[in-house]
Each structure stands twice: as structure tokens, then as C-alpha cells.
Design an enzyme around this catalytic site. Structure first.
Site, PDB file in Angstrom:
ATOM      1  N   LYS A   1     -32.838  40.692 -64.579  1.00 22.92           N
ATOM      2  CA  LYS A   1     -33.593  39.485 -64.242  1.00 22.92           C
ATOM      3  C   LYS A   1     -33.521  38.565 -65.443  1.00 22.92           C
ATOM      4  CE  LYS A   1     -38.339  39.493 -64.073  1.00 22.92           C
ATOM      5  NZ  LYS A   1     -38.718  38.530 -65.122  1.00 22.92           N
TER       6      LYS A   1
ATOM      7  N   GLU B   1     -43.453  33.037 -60.450  1.00 24.83           N
ATOM      8  CA  GLU B   1     -44.647  33.393 -61.221  1.00 24.83           C
ATOM      9  C   GLU B   1     -45.613  32.225 -61.310  1.00 24.83           C
ATOM     10  OE1 GLU B   1     -43.891  35.394 -64.925  1.00 24.83           O
ATOM     11  OE2 GLU B   1     -46.014  35.375 -65.494  1.00 24.83           O
TER      12      GLU B   1
ATOM     13  N   GLU C   1     -34.824  34.369 -66.860  1.00 23.81           N
ATOM     14  CA  GLU C   1     -35.710  33.237 -66.581  1.00 23.81           C
ATOM     15  C   GLU C   1     -34.947  31.926 -66.609  1.00 23.81           C
ATOM     16  OE1 GLU C   1     -39.009  33.304 -69.333  1.00 23.81           O
ATOM     17  OE2 GLU C   1     -39.595  35.345 -68.762  1.00 23.81           O
TER      18      GLU C   1
ATOM     19  N   ASP D   1     -35.247  43.055 -67.640  1.00 18.81           N
ATOM     20  CA  ASP D   1     -35.289  41.669 -68.117  1.00 18.81           C
ATOM     21  C   ASP D   1     -34.311  41.459 -69.264  1.00 18.81           C
ATOM     22  OD1 ASP D   1     -37.046  40.014 -66.715  1.00 18.81           O
ATOM     23  OD2 ASP D   1     -38.805  40.802 -67.764  1.00 18.81           O
TER      24      ASP D   1
ATOM     25  N   ASP E   1     -39.830  42.293 -69.921  1.00 20.42           N
ATOM     26  CA  ASP E   1     -39.965  42.011 -71.351  1.00 20.42           C
ATOM     27  C   ASP E   1     -41.444  41.897 -71.731  1.00 20.42           C
ATOM     28  OD1 ASP E   1     -40.418  39.601 -70.119  1.00 20.42           O
ATOM     29  OD2 ASP E   1     -39.047  38.435 -71.373  1.00 20.42           O
ATOM     30  N   SER E   2     -42.334  42.071 -70.711  1.00 19.56           N
ATOM     31  CA  SER E   2     -43.769  42.216 -70.998  1.00 19.56           C
ATOM     32  C   SER E   2     -44.004  43.470 -71.845  1.00 19.56           C
ATOM     33  CB  SER E   2     -44.572  42.288 -69.699  1.00 19.56           C
ATOM     34  OG  SER E   2     -43.992  43.226 -68.805  1.00 19.56           O
TER      35      SER E   2
HETATM   36  O1  KIV Z   1     -41.854  40.963 -67.886  1.00 15.20           O
HETATM   37  C1  KIV Z   1     -42.558  41.057 -66.875  1.00 15.20           C
HETATM   38  O2  KIV Z   1     -43.404  41.951 -66.748  1.00 15.20           O
HETATM   39  C2  KIV Z   1     -42.371  40.069 -65.823  1.00 15.20           C
HETATM   40  C3  KIV Z   1     -43.498  39.861 -64.862  1.00 15.20           C
HETATM   41  C4  KIV Z   1     -43.403  38.547 -64.210  1.00 15.20           C
HETATM   42  C5  KIV Z   1     -43.586  40.925 -63.839  1.00 15.20           C
HETATM   43  O3  KIV Z   1     -41.371  39.445 -65.756  1.00 15.20           O
END
Ligand code: KIV
Length: 271
Positions: free
Chosen positions: A120, A189, A122, A90, A51-52
Site C-alpha cells: 500500500k 482515511e 499513500e 505499507d 507504517d502505524s
Molecule cells: O498504517 C496504518 O495503520 C494505516 C491505517 C490507515 C490502517 O495505514
């Protein structure tokens, strides 16, 4: 006899075997077809559609604004470029925190509409019910603890997490809960290297670090940081392997100058 050389695809089992055999996991982010294809052929094990994308592709200050539809667009482009690496996506902010049904709904959309291999998300104990529900549908999940950028307004800064005992204790407990729930791997992280070492050694599943030191079972970097497209972001943990910002600027300056001085196109570059 077929002359077609079969590609050995990376699965979550491969990633587990790598930990068991002491081989480190190389992971990188990607957001589009072309870069994903290059990274896949370069031999990375996991490509994360992070999600970056909210920061590096859309120019937002945080990861919060990106939507599920936008993540699906990026992820489906990445999947089309990949033939070997494991592709994870993400879950964006707001697509899973409500309840486990919402989390599963968002995940199913990602899996059906992109062809990715897992997700993934969080958090620890707070999202455990959602993690379990997603896993019970047969979808691989990577956890994410430590600095979780979707909670930036709670943290207030992007500095190192879990330096204090209480937060470190919670992180270790969350790591164990995520493993017990069935996560196939855990991203750590920006936490102290010694804490990441302790977590990595205590878990049977692999840990992937970003700013979490050398003892993790693998490493991940954001492609724009690693390739030097983004040159303002210079945290201590980052190793910049190229300065693409400089190289691209130079190339585009030469192109613009060649157009203006009528050096491009020349006689051999026309029909
Ligand atoms: O969104 C992202 O790029 C991440 C980083 C921690 C790799 O989750």
C-alpha cells in the site's frame, strides 16, 4: 486420500469478488507473528503491516521515522503467522517518493524479503508513475487517499480531509486514476461518509475505510485501537472492542504481587 484440510487463501481476486457480491471486507493491522496468527484464524480478510508501527510499536509521534528495514522486519514476522489472510505492507515514508525506480526497488525488497502479497502507498496523481511501475512488475497495489499520515506536516492536523469542494474533486479524480492504473483496492482515511459513498459507488474496485463511514466496501482499524491497548486515542470513528490496557495492567499487577508474596510459583508449578 489426504486428510489435510486445504486452507482457502484470500487473494486480490477474492477481495474483488467480495465487492461484486456485496460482501464487506474486514481488514486489521498487525506487526508481529503472534497477533497476526490470531487475526488470521479469527477470519479477517486482509492484514496490513501498517507504517502505524512507527507509532504503536516504536512510540514515535508520526509515521515518518520508520525505515524500510524495520517494515521488512515487522512484515516478515507477520507473514510467518498467517496461512489464510492477504498480507499487505505499507511502503514507508522516503522509500517511494523520489522516483518510480526507487519505489519499485523498495517494493521488490518487501516482496522478496517478507513473502507478503502486496503493498500500500499513500497519494494520488503525484505517485501515479510509481504505482504503474510497481503494478507492471505484477505486484498488487492498494492506494491510500484522504488523510495520508505521511503528509502530516503538510496538513498540520489529523482532522477530517476533503470537506472542501476542491479537495473532494481532487480525491475523486485521484481515485479514478488509481483504479485506471490497476490498483486492486483503495483505502479511504478520515473523509466525509457521503464522499466515501460517492467514491465507492463510482469505482469498480473495493474501497476500505477508516473513519470514512459505512458505505465503504470494507473497514480497517489499527489493532492497538480496536483492542484498547492504546486508550488515549479516541477518535469518533473508533469502536474499541476490548480494554486490553486495563486487563493487561490487572493481570501483570496480580503476577507481580503473587511473586512478591511467594504465591507464584506453587508446588504444582515447579519441577
Ligand atoms: O498504517 C496504518 O495503520 C494505516 C491505517 C490507515 C490502517 O495505514
Amino acid at each position: 486420500m489426504s486428510t489435510h484440510k486445504e486452507i482457502k487463501k484470500i487473494t486480490t481476486n477474492t477481495i474483488q469478488k467480495m465487492k461484486d457480491q456485496g460482501e464487506k471486507v474486514a481488514m486489521i493491522t498487525a506487526y508481529d507473528f503472534s497477533f497476526a496468527g490470531i487475526f488470521d484464524k479469527a477470519g479477517v480478510d486482509i492484514i496490513l503491516v501498517g507504517d502505524s508501527a512507527s507509532n504503536v510499536m516504536a512510540g514515535h509521534e508520526t509515521t515518518l521515522p520508520i525505515t524500510l528495514d524495520q517494515m521488512i522486519y515487522h512484515a516478515s514476522s507477520v507473514v510467518r503467522g498467517v496461512s489464510r489472510s492477504l498480507v499487505l505492507v505499507d511502503l514507508p515514508f522516503g522509500s517511494y517518493q523520489g522516483n518510480s525506480k526507487e519505489a519499485l526497488f523498495s517494493t521488490v525488497r518487501i516482496m522478496k524479503e517478507t513473502g507478503a502479497h502486496g503493498i500500500k502507498l499513500e497519494g494520488g496523481e503525484e505517485i501515479l508513475e510509481s504505482v504503474k511501475r510497481i503494478l507492471s512488475s505484477g505486484i498488487p497495489v492498494m492506494g491510500h487517499l484522504g488523510l495520508t499520515p505521511q503528509s502530516i506536516y503538510k496538513f498540520g492536523t489529523y482532522s477530517v480531509r476533503a470537506k472542501e469542494e476542491a479537495e473532494a474533486v481532487k480525491l475523486k479524480r485521484d481515485a479514478l486514476l488509481l483504479q485506471q492504473a490497476g490498483c486492486f483496492a483503495l483505502l479511504l482515511e478520515k473523509i466525509p461518509a457521503q464522499l466515501a459513498k460517492e467514491v465507492s459507488e463510482s469505482l469498480s474496485i473495493p474501497t476500505i475505510g477508516i473513519g470514512a463511514g459505512k458505505y465503504c466496501d470494507g473497514q480497517v482499524l489499527v489493532m492497538h485501537d480496536l483492542l484498547g491497548i492504546n486508550t488515549e486515542f479516541k477518535p469518533r470513528f473508533l469502536r474499541q472492542y476490548l480494554n486490553l490496557h486495563e486487563q493487561i495492567t490487572e493481570a501483570v499487577k496480580r503476577y507481580a504481587s503473587d511473586v512478591k508474596t511467594m504465591q507464584f510459583p506453587n508446588d504444582t508449578e515447579q519441577y
